[in-house]
Write a protein that holds these residues in place. Structure first.
Motif, PDB file in Angstrom:
ATOM      1  N   LYS A  30       0.836  -1.204   0.000  1.00 13.72           N
ATOM      2  CA  LYS A  30       0.000   0.000   0.000  1.00 13.72           C
ATOM      3  C   LYS A  30       0.866   1.248   0.000  1.00 13.72           C
ATOM      4  O   LYS A  30       2.049   1.205   0.318  1.00 13.72           O
ATOM      5  N   GLU A  31       0.239   2.364  -0.332  1.00 20.61           N
ATOM      6  CA  GLU A  31       0.964   3.626  -0.321  1.00 20.61           C
ATOM      7  C   GLU A  31       1.100   4.136   1.109  1.00 20.61           C
ATOM      8  O   GLU A  31       0.303   3.808   1.994  1.00 20.61           O
ATOM      9  N   ARG A  32       2.110   4.953   1.311  1.00 19.57           N
ATOM     10  CA  ARG A  32       2.295   5.572   2.611  1.00 19.57           C
ATOM     11  C   ARG A  32       1.143   6.536   2.864  1.00 19.57           C
ATOM     12  O   ARG A  32       0.749   7.290   1.975  1.00 19.57           O
ATOM     13  N   GLU A  33       0.610   6.532   4.087  1.00 20.05           N
ATOM     14  CA  GLU A  33      -0.522   7.384   4.406  1.00 20.05           C
ATOM     15  C   GLU A  33      -0.277   8.177   5.681  1.00 20.05           C
ATOM     16  O   GLU A  33       0.459   7.753   6.576  1.00 20.05           O
ATOM     17  N   PHE A  34      -0.910   9.302   5.750  1.00 20.83           N
ATOM     18  CA  PHE A  34      -0.824  10.195   6.909  1.00 20.83           C
ATOM     19  C   PHE A  34      -1.567   9.589   8.087  1.00 20.83           C
ATOM     20  O   PHE A  34      -2.645   9.020   7.927  1.00 20.83           O
ATOM     21  N   VAL A  35      -1.000   9.736   9.270  1.00 22.78           N
ATOM     22  CA  VAL A  35      -1.648   9.263  10.487  1.00 22.78           C
ATOM     23  C   VAL A  35      -2.030  10.442  11.382  1.00 22.78           C
ATOM     24  O   VAL A  35      -3.192  10.611  11.747  1.00 22.78           O
ATOM     25  N   ALA A  36      -1.059  11.241  11.740  1.00 22.25           N
ATOM     26  CA  ALA A  36      -1.302  12.358  12.644  1.00 22.25           C
ATOM     27  C   ALA A  36      -0.143  13.333  12.560  1.00 22.25           C
ATOM     28  O   ALA A  36       0.957  12.967  12.140  1.00 22.25           O
ATOM     29  N   SER A  37      -0.407  14.568  12.978  1.00 23.53           N
ATOM     30  CA  SER A  37       0.648  15.576  13.025  1.00 23.53           C
ATOM     31  C   SER A  37       0.442  16.451  14.242  1.00 23.53           C
ATOM     32  O   SER A  37      -0.668  16.533  14.786  1.00 23.53           O
ATOM     33  N   ILE A  38       1.513  17.118  14.638  1.00 24.88           N
ATOM     34  CA  ILE A  38       1.426  18.055  15.744  1.00 24.88           C
ATOM     35  C   ILE A  38       2.248  19.289  15.386  1.00 24.88           C
ATOM     36  O   ILE A  38       3.415  19.185  14.985  1.00 24.88           O
ATOM     37  N   ARG A  39       1.606  20.433  15.505  1.00 21.34           N
ATOM     38  CA  ARG A  39       2.245  21.705  15.163  1.00 21.34           C
ATOM     39  C   ARG A  39       3.130  22.165  16.323  1.00 21.34           C
ATOM     40  O   ARG A  39       3.022  21.650  17.444  1.00 21.34           O
ATOM     41  N   PRO A  40       3.989  23.147  16.092  1.00 26.46           N
ATOM     42  CA  PRO A  40       4.789  23.700  17.194  1.00 26.46           C
ATOM     43  C   PRO A  40       3.906  24.194  18.347  1.00 26.46           C
ATOM     44  O   PRO A  40       4.326  24.132  19.508  1.00 26.46           O
ATOM     45  N   SER A  41       2.718  24.627  18.022  1.00 26.26           N
ATOM     46  CA  SER A  41       1.792  25.116  19.048  1.00 26.26           C
ATOM     47  C   SER A  41       1.198  23.990  19.879  1.00 26.26           C
ATOM     48  O   SER A  41       0.581  24.239  20.912  1.00 26.26           O
TER      49      SER A  41
END
Length: 125
Positions: free
Chosen positions: A42-53
């Motif tokens: 499968k293709e790589r997929e986004f899970v989660a992110s966290i901003r500097p804030s």
């Protein structure tokens, strides 16, 4: 910025794991960090992110209810706590970072400049 992902392993359905993404560099606190995953075939997929804030974004409501991304800038580390794991969560998990991320590119893997080596998560049924 160099990233080192760790914490993967083999767990049963319903189990938990905490992934860590340790970074080098004094400016880490200014970087957005994300977790992506890639299952076999499968293709790589986004899970989660966290901003500097500290603002977190998750790919789906299902992930939001089971996964929690957090960061400890004093330790230059971002965590992904994964609970209620399912066999479909089996994948190699990668952390990535960039200091040029904007809202529209949070889920775009090409927008992230630095990548860790990946850590394998296997959930048995």
């Amino acid at each position: 910025v160099q990233l080192q992902a760790s914490g993967g392993g083999l767990v049963q359905t319903g189990g938990s794991l905490r992934l860590s993404c340790a970074a080098s560099g004094r400016t880490f606190r200014t970087y957005t960090v994300a977790w992506f995953r890639q299952a076999p075939g499968k293709e790589r997929e986004f899970v989660a992110s966290i901003r500097p804030s500290g603002i977190a974004t998750y790919d789906t409501d299902s992930m939001k209810g089971r996964f929690t991304i957090s960061r400890d800038n004093a330790k230059n580390t971002v965590y992904l706590q994964m609970n209620s794991l399912k066999p479909e969560d089996t994948a190699a998990y990668y952390c990535a970072s960039s200091n040029t991320i904007i809202t529209s590119t949070l889920r775009d893997q090409t927008a992230y400049h630095y990548w860790g080596q990946g850590t394998q998560v296997t959930v048995s049924s």
